[in-house]
Each structure stands twice: as structure tokens, then as C-alpha cells.
Scaffold this motif. Structure first.
Motif, short mmCIF file in Angstrom:
data_model
loop_
_atom_site.label_atom_id
_atom_site.label_comp_id
_atom_site.label_asym_id
_atom_site.label_seq_id
_atom_site.Cartn_x
_atom_site.Cartn_y
_atom_site.Cartn_z
N GLY A 106 68.69 67.55 27.68
CA GLY A 106 69.39 67.05 26.51
C GLY A 106 68.64 65.89 25.87
O GLY A 106 67.88 65.19 26.54
N THR A 107 68.88 65.70 24.60
CA THR A 107 68.18 64.63 23.88
C THR A 107 68.64 63.25 24.36
O THR A 107 69.82 62.93 24.28
N PRO A 108 67.73 62.42 24.85
CA PRO A 108 68.11 61.07 25.28
C PRO A 108 68.44 60.19 24.07
O PRO A 108 68.01 60.46 22.94
N ASP A 109 69.18 59.11 24.32
CA ASP A 109 69.29 58.05 23.33
C ASP A 109 67.91 57.42 23.16
O ASP A 109 67.13 57.33 24.12
N VAL A 110 67.60 56.99 21.94
CA VAL A 110 66.30 56.37 21.66
C VAL A 110 66.56 54.93 21.23
O VAL A 110 67.42 54.66 20.39
N ALA A 111 65.80 54.01 21.83
CA ALA A 111 66.01 52.59 21.54
C ALA A 111 64.66 51.89 21.39
O ALA A 111 63.63 52.38 21.84
N VAL A 112 64.71 50.73 20.73
CA VAL A 112 63.53 49.89 20.56
C VAL A 112 63.88 48.50 21.05
O VAL A 112 64.97 47.98 20.77
N PHE A 113 62.98 47.89 21.83
CA PHE A 113 63.21 46.51 22.26
C PHE A 113 62.06 45.64 21.76
O PHE A 113 60.91 46.09 21.64
N ASP A 114 62.37 44.40 21.46
CA ASP A 114 61.41 43.48 20.86
C ASP A 114 60.51 42.88 21.94
O ASP A 114 60.97 42.11 22.78
N SER A 115 59.23 43.24 21.92
CA SER A 115 58.26 42.70 22.88
C SER A 115 56.86 43.00 22.39
O SER A 115 56.59 44.11 21.91
N PRO A 116 55.94 42.02 22.48
CA PRO A 116 54.56 42.29 22.10
C PRO A 116 53.83 43.17 23.10
O PRO A 116 52.76 43.71 22.82
N GLY A 124 68.80 56.27 33.25
CA GLY A 124 70.03 57.02 33.05
C GLY A 124 70.39 57.81 34.29
O GLY A 124 69.52 58.29 35.02
N ALA A 125 71.71 57.94 34.53
CA ALA A 125 72.17 58.65 35.72
C ALA A 125 72.11 60.16 35.56
O ALA A 125 72.05 60.88 36.56
N ARG A 126 72.15 60.63 34.32
CA ARG A 126 72.18 62.07 34.09
C ARG A 126 70.99 62.52 33.28
O ARG A 126 70.60 61.85 32.32
N ARG A 127 70.45 63.65 33.67
CA ARG A 127 69.27 64.19 33.02
C ARG A 127 69.51 64.51 31.55
O ARG A 127 68.61 64.38 30.72
N ASN A 128 70.72 64.90 31.22
CA ASN A 128 71.03 65.29 29.85
C ASN A 128 71.68 64.17 29.04
O ASN A 128 72.17 64.40 27.93
N SER A 129 71.70 62.96 29.61
CA SER A 129 72.27 61.82 28.89
C SER A 129 71.53 60.56 29.29
O SER A 129 72.10 59.63 29.84
N ALA A 130 70.23 60.55 29.01
CA ALA A 130 69.37 59.45 29.43
C ALA A 130 69.09 58.51 28.27
O ALA A 130 69.62 58.68 27.16
N LEU A 131 68.24 57.53 28.52
CA LEU A 131 67.81 56.57 27.51
C LEU A 131 66.30 56.45 27.57
O LEU A 131 65.73 56.28 28.65
N VAL A 132 65.64 56.55 26.43
CA VAL A 132 64.21 56.31 26.31
C VAL A 132 64.04 55.15 25.34
O VAL A 132 64.54 55.20 24.21
N ALA A 133 63.35 54.10 25.78
CA ALA A 133 63.17 52.91 24.94
C ALA A 133 61.69 52.56 24.87
O ALA A 133 60.96 52.70 25.84
N VAL A 134 61.27 52.11 23.70
CA VAL A 134 59.88 51.69 23.49
C VAL A 134 59.87 50.28 22.92
O VAL A 134 60.82 49.84 22.28
#
Length: 311
Positions: A106-116, A124-134
Motif C-alpha cells: 500500500g502507498t505509504p504516507d509521505v513526509a518531509v523533515f527540515d534538515s541539511p 510503521g507497524a504495517r506494511r500497507n500503512s507505513a511512513l516514508v520521510a525525506v
């Protein structure tokens, strides 16, 4: 195997039972119960210690896994992209959606965090409800084909069920350390039927120190094992990322990360093992990530040799 919630719980329970059964069998073979009885500890103490150790070992790890997305966003300051406001955010969401589809999750949530720092993580606990952050630094300093490779690496972590397997490993090791430390604690106390209050306080204080030292000493070997597993996990995620994009793109992205090699990762310590890079530790055996040159060479070898496979 798809890591849905029901299967995660089933695997957790089966692993817990297996650990209790294994430790119980070892204790029976070594006659630990008889040894405790000779030290003045009677009754089903051994099996109570097994249960308590398993609960202590696994509950914390499972609780952290269940809250991993919330904790990761809080610790890193990552903001989930709900509605894309820029072309870059739109590209990020679409790229992660496509990679996740190719990986069969499943499509993960996509997030951005502030860092140089050029970094990314998945959790994420579930394969189909994860989080990917860059990180913002990754988006600024990497071309898009390399960012796509980093995203593929993180999606591969999710597809491989790495968060679940690491939680189970940590739970098993915590249970073992807790059990051994608790047994020694009871042995050094010589049971709980003392009548002299001052002697009880003195013995209790010394056994507490002993138990604390045991947790530290016994924790060294599990730390080495967790670090080793984390390094193998990175190799698998590199291979999975290479399958989703290409070995060349994955290698270029890792090579780009070498420009910040030697600098400590700016991710919170609890998230570093899930990042694309974690920096080099003082001791290689305790490092959560393999050296970048080793990771790159494996990808180059796989790309150049038809006899090698990334599977």
C-alpha cells in the motif's frame, strides 16, 4: 507475506511463546530450578520469571512499533504531505505511490523533515500503512533520479517488513537478557524469606547493582546482533531499491551520500537505524549501516556481472 496487523500480532504471539518454550527447555536441561531451590528459592519462581521477562521484553518493543509513525514524526519534525502544494511535493507523492505499487504494498504516507543532512527513513507497524520521510537537504542536494533511488530503498524496507522483524529481534534479546538478570537477582538474594530487615536491605541493594551490571554486560552481545541485523537489512534494502529503479541509480545515490561521510547523522538516535545512512560508529561492529563503499561495490558488482543476482 504481507505484514498486515493480524499477522503482526500472530507472529508476535508465536515468537513470544517460542522464546518462553526455548528458555524453559534450556532452564530444564540445566536444572536451573533445582539450583534455585538449593539457594532457597522455591515454588514456580523460574516460570514466573520467564513470563515476566517475556512480557517486559516484548511489550515495550511492540508498543514502540505500534506508535512508530507518531513517534517518528514527533522526533524528526516530519510533516506529512496531505495535499501537495508544490510540484516537488506532487512528484514525491506520485513517485512513492508508483514505487509502492511496483513493490506490491500500500502507498505509504509521505513526509518531509527540515534538515541539511541528506537522509530519509521509513517506519510503521504495517506494511500497507507505513511512513516514508525525506529531508529537505536530500531534496535540495540530490538530483531526482537519485532521490527516486533513495525512495526505492525506503520502500524496500517497508516491503521487506524490516520494522516488524527488528522489533521481534529486539523483543527476543530483551527477554533473554531480562530472564538471565532476574535469575541472578533471585540467586544473589537467596530467596525472599529473610527475617533480618537490615540484611534484606543490604542484600537487596547489592543484588540491584548486580542486576544492573548484568543488564549492561549482557546487553553488549545483543547490541552487536541488532547492529549486524541492521547492516544486513541495509544490504537487502539496497538490493530492493536497485530492483525498483536500477543498480546504477542506487549506487549513484549512495555515492552522493559519501560527500557527507564522516559527519554524524542528524536524525534522532532512535531513527538512525532506519535512515538511508547512519554515519560511521567508533566501532564497526556496533554500526547500524555498512560502509558506503561496500554497499556501492555490491551494487556495481551486481550490475556488471550477469552471474550475480539482486534477489
Amino acid at each position: 507475506m504481507k505484514w498486515n496487523f493480524a499477522r503482526c500480532i500472530t507472529l508476535f504471539l508465536l515468537t513470544n511463546l517460542a522464546v518462553v518454550a526455548t528458555l524453559g527447555s534450556i532452564a530444564w536441561l540445566l536444572d536451573v530450578e533445582g539450583f534455585l531451590a538449593r539457594k532457597g528459592v522455591h515454588g514456580p519462581v523460574l516460570y514466573l520469571l520467564l513470563i515476566v521477562s517475556a512480557v517486559n521484553g516484548f511489550v515495550g518493543a511492540l508498543f514502540t512499533l505500534m506508535l512508530s509513525k507518531t513517534l517518528a514524526k514527533w522526533l524528526s519534525g516530519a510533516k506529512v504531505i496531505e495535499t501537495p502544494r508544490t510540484e516537488t511535493e506532487q512528484w514525491l507523492k506520485e513517485t512513492v505511490r508508483r514505487l509502492a505499487s511496483d513493490a506490491g504494498i500500500g502507498t505509504p504516507d509521505v513526509a518531509v523533515f527540515d534538515s541539511p543532512d541528506m537522509n530519509a527513513f521509513a517506519t510503521g507497524a504495517r506494511r500497507n500503512s507505513a511512513l516514508v520521510a525525506v529531508s529537505s537537504g536530500l531534496l535540495q542536494d540530490m538530483p531526482r533520479d537519485e532521490v527516486e533511488a533513495v525512495l526505492a530503498h525506503e520502500v524496500a524496507h517497508v516491503a521487506n517488513g524490516d520494522m516488524v522483524t527488528q522489533t521481534l529481534l529486539v523483543g527476543v534479546l530483551n527477554t533473554t537478557v531480562n530472564f538471565i538478570a532476574n535469575v541472578v537477582h533471585f540467586v544473589t538474594r537467596g530467596g525472599s524469606n529473610r527475617s533480618d530487615d537490615s540484611e534484606e536491605r543490604s542484600t537487596g541493594a547489592s543484588s540491584f547493582v548486580t542486576q544492573l551490571l548484568l543488564h549492561v554486560v549482557l546487553g553488549l552481545a545483543p547490541s552487536l546482533l541488532v547492529a549486524w541485523f541492521s547492516r544486513q537489512r541495509e544490504f537487502r534494502a539496497d538490493e530492493g531499491g536497485a530492483q525498483l529503479v536500477s543498480p546504477q541509480a542506487m549506487a549513484r545515490a549512495l555515492d552522493r551520500l559519501r560527500t557527507q561521510e564522516g559527519k554524524p547523522s542528524l536524525l534522532p538516535s532512535t531513527l538512525q537505524s532506519f535512515g538511508i545512512h547512519g554515519g560511521r560508529g567508533l566501532l564497526a561492529l556496533f554500526a547500524s549501516h555498512p560502509p558506503l563503499e561496500v554497499r556501492i561495490q555490491r551494487l556495481v558488482d551486481a550490475a556488471n556481472s550477469p552471474s550475480l543476482s539482486l534477489n
